[in-house]
Design an enzyme around this catalytic site. Sequence first.
Site, short mmCIF file in Angstrom:
data_model
loop_
_atom_site.label_atom_id
_atom_site.label_comp_id
_atom_site.label_asym_id
_atom_site.label_seq_id
_atom_site.Cartn_x
_atom_site.Cartn_y
_atom_site.Cartn_z
N LYS A 13 15.74 27.42 113.00
CA LYS A 13 16.06 26.02 112.67
C LYS A 13 16.88 25.38 113.80
O LYS A 13 16.72 24.20 114.10
CB LYS A 13 16.81 25.92 111.34
CG LYS A 13 16.04 26.46 110.16
CD LYS A 13 15.30 25.39 109.37
CE LYS A 13 14.18 26.04 108.59
NZ LYS A 13 13.54 25.38 107.55
N LYS B 166 4.29 31.21 110.02
CA LYS B 166 4.39 30.90 108.60
C LYS B 166 3.95 29.48 108.28
O LYS B 166 4.27 28.56 109.03
CB LYS B 166 5.87 31.07 108.21
CG LYS B 166 6.19 30.98 106.75
CD LYS B 166 7.70 30.93 106.50
CE LYS B 166 8.20 29.52 106.32
NZ LYS B 166 9.43 29.34 105.56
N LYS C 34 6.80 23.81 105.46
CA LYS C 34 6.96 22.42 105.02
C LYS C 34 7.21 21.49 106.17
O LYS C 34 6.84 20.33 106.15
CB LYS C 34 8.27 22.36 104.23
CG LYS C 34 8.16 22.51 102.81
CD LYS C 34 9.54 22.24 102.25
CE LYS C 34 9.56 22.76 100.86
NZ LYS C 34 10.80 23.47 100.57
P1 ATP Z 1 10.49 25.51 105.76
O1 ATP Z 1 9.04 25.82 105.70
O2 ATP Z 1 10.79 24.12 106.18
O3 ATP Z 1 11.28 26.54 106.48
P2 ATP Z 1 10.57 26.59 103.16
O4 ATP Z 1 9.36 26.05 102.46
O5 ATP Z 1 10.55 27.97 103.67
O6 ATP Z 1 11.00 25.56 104.27
P3 ATP Z 1 11.96 26.54 100.62
O7 ATP Z 1 11.36 25.37 99.96
O8 ATP Z 1 13.39 26.67 100.29
O9 ATP Z 1 11.84 26.51 102.19
O10 ATP Z 1 11.17 27.85 100.18
C1 ATP Z 1 11.00 28.10 98.80
C2 ATP Z 1 10.40 29.47 98.62
O11 ATP Z 1 9.07 29.52 99.17
C3 ATP Z 1 11.17 30.59 99.29
O12 ATP Z 1 11.21 31.67 98.39
C4 ATP Z 1 10.33 30.97 100.49
O13 ATP Z 1 10.46 32.33 100.85
C5 ATP Z 1 8.93 30.69 99.97
N1 ATP Z 1 8.00 30.38 101.06
C6 ATP Z 1 8.11 29.36 101.95
N2 ATP Z 1 7.08 29.35 102.81
C7 ATP Z 1 6.29 30.41 102.47
C8 ATP Z 1 5.07 30.95 103.00
N3 ATP Z 1 4.46 30.39 104.02
N4 ATP Z 1 4.54 32.05 102.39
C9 ATP Z 1 5.15 32.62 101.33
N5 ATP Z 1 6.30 32.16 100.80
C10 ATP Z 1 6.88 31.07 101.34
#
Ligand code: ATP
Length: 331
Positions: free
Chosen positions: A116, A198, A201
């Site tokens: 980040k 990954k 968002k």
């Molecule tokens: P960013 O992608 O901006 O880093 P994020 O989507 O990881 O944000 P959160 O909304 O807090 O952040 O994530 C919510 C949950 O979704 C967490 O448990 C995270 O581990 C899971 N998650 C996020 N992206 C993935 C992915 N690509 N595959 C599987 N699990 C995910």
Amino acid sequence: MSKQKQKVIFSGAQPTGSLTLGNYIGAIQSWKDLENEFECYYSIVDLHSLTIRHDPKKFRKACLSFLAQYLACGLDPEKNTLFYQSHVKQHTELNWILGCMTYMGELNRMTQFKEKAEKHKDNINAGLYTYPVLQVADILLYQADLVPVGEDQRQHIELTRDVAIRFNNTYGEVFTLPDIYVPKIGAKIMSLQDPESKMSKSDENVNGTIFLLDSDKDIVKKVKRSVTDSENRVAYRDEQPGVKNLLTIYSKLSDYSIEELVEKYASKGYGALKTDLAELLVETIRPIREKHNEYMDNLDYLASIYKKGAEKASIVAERTMTKVRESIGLV
Ligand code: ATP
Ligand code: LTN
């Protein structure tokens, strides 16, 4: 016979933008699986989102939209406690106390912080750095046994255990040590544009991410354009990360196992796989989007859910904080 204490589940997502297919498969599907058996707390961790610059109006709407998305994904507000982190003040109180028990060396190692910080070079604020401590507080406040998250959160859950052990050793047994709960497959859904990273968002290339609020047209477009390889042979292996990712998504959203899918598409190629997956995604996401829109038209209902959630969460949080304050010697 004494009744065994029901296991406690805590998890949350940051209300930045909207939920992605990665969030859905990596986390929300597990949340739903757990809701019948355990005492579940699912938070919208709005304070965590403040580590990135935001527009207050859009943020407020995203926070409401996230609750609508939780409900639209099928989380039952009668079975789960759904609430905003900022409504339960004990999160920030415990954050401070645990911040005094977390070493800078530990925070320096956090890969999410490094990523980040790299992405937001003009805003490497202290909140971004101490972000994991607030997460530790979220989890320990509810004495959670299990934390259902995607694979990317493993390091933060390990830190949670380390801080809890340190606290318990210093001041007495106050905190339950939580375990991570990740799905066997789908714990890391990859970007459709860059299957080595990954699905996120906050990816600048929105074509790599499917959002739960995407239109049918956008979903189809994103799947059709997804990056695969030139082998044109449907197989589930690391050397073909794009196809592997598509098969993972397909399997998680259908009754087909990976093996069955490989067999089904072995002679058909990538085109057919993408067409069918796009249709499956449209059929999965459309009802979520539509339900979300209905909930967003009923803000009073949303308010009734989050108020009830905060009331229930506050009782548990205060119970833990009473123990914490006492154990560390606050008058
Ligand atoms: P960013 O992608 O901006 O880093 P994020 O989507 O990881 O944000 P959160 O909304 O807090 O952040 O994530 C919510 C949950 O979704 C967490 O448990 C995270 O581990 C899971 N998650 C996020 N992206 C993935 C992915 N690509 N595959 C599987 N699990 C995910
Ligand atoms: N850090 C997580 C979001 C998060 C969380 C939590 C997850 C904040 N507090 C407590 C599980 C439990 C993320 O970035 N995905």
